[in-house]
Design a protein around this motif. Sequence first.
Motif, mmCIF file in Angstrom:
data_model
loop_
_atom_site.group_PDB
_atom_site.id
_atom_site.type_symbol
_atom_site.label_atom_id
_atom_site.label_comp_id
_atom_site.label_asym_id
_atom_site.label_seq_id
_atom_site.Cartn_x
_atom_site.Cartn_y
_atom_site.Cartn_z
ATOM 1 N N PRO A 35 2.061 -2.712 29.347
ATOM 2 C CA PRO A 35 2.320 -3.964 28.780
ATOM 3 C C PRO A 35 1.083 -5.092 29.385
ATOM 4 O O PRO A 35 0.838 -4.819 30.462
ATOM 5 N N ARG A 36 0.616 -5.882 28.547
ATOM 6 C CA ARG A 36 -0.430 -6.936 29.106
ATOM 7 C C ARG A 36 0.242 -8.368 28.867
ATOM 8 O O ARG A 36 0.432 -8.677 27.666
ATOM 9 N N THR A 37 0.524 -8.906 29.883
ATOM 10 C CA THR A 37 1.286 -10.234 29.726
ATOM 11 C C THR A 37 -0.001 -11.333 29.959
ATOM 12 O O THR A 37 -0.884 -11.273 30.716
ATOM 13 N N PRO A 38 0.197 -12.251 29.058
ATOM 14 C CA PRO A 38 -1.035 -13.126 28.858
ATOM 15 C C PRO A 38 -0.980 -14.046 30.200
ATOM 16 O O PRO A 38 0.109 -14.272 30.569
ATOM 17 N N THR A 39 -2.009 -14.390 30.905
ATOM 18 C CA THR A 39 -2.106 -15.296 32.115
ATOM 19 C C THR A 39 -2.154 -16.731 31.641
ATOM 20 O O THR A 39 -2.169 -17.504 32.564
ATOM 21 N N GLY A 40 -2.810 -17.119 30.410
ATOM 22 C CA GLY A 40 -3.016 -18.645 30.216
ATOM 23 C C GLY A 40 -4.248 -18.860 30.382
ATOM 24 O O GLY A 40 -4.970 -19.910 30.013
ATOM 25 N N ASN A 41 -5.241 -17.999 30.884
ATOM 26 C CA ASN A 41 -6.644 -18.313 31.110
ATOM 27 C C ASN A 41 -7.165 -17.411 29.976
ATOM 28 O O ASN A 41 -7.179 -16.253 29.953
ATOM 29 N N ALA A 42 -7.870 -17.968 29.098
ATOM 30 C CA ALA A 42 -8.459 -17.284 27.938
ATOM 31 C C ALA A 42 -9.483 -16.153 28.299
ATOM 32 O O ALA A 42 -9.477 -15.106 27.529
#
Length: 98
Positions: A35-42
């Motif tokens: 799983p790859r959880t988005p960090t909010g940093n593009a």
Amino acid sequence: MSESASEEEAVPEAGAEHAPVTAYDPAAPAPLNVPRTPTGNAEVDAGLERLADTDHLATDGHLEVYEDVHRGLRDALTALDARPGPPAPAGHAAAGPR
């Protein structure tokens, strides 16, 4: 002329479905399903998504992806260091140890 029994057996029946025979290949690409959880940093999120490319590559192709992602993450961290921070409080920047 009549066909022999072995020739008749070699012809698949109409409408019969046959699964392709594939040999097990331990070096074949297999999704890791990490799983790859988005960090909010593009920039960081783009690097995480780039890791998904390894799911479709043989292991000898992973290194290029990992190096690319590492380079991108290193650049993102360097950019954080280059951002100007808040100005230092007056008097503290010029004052030396007492």
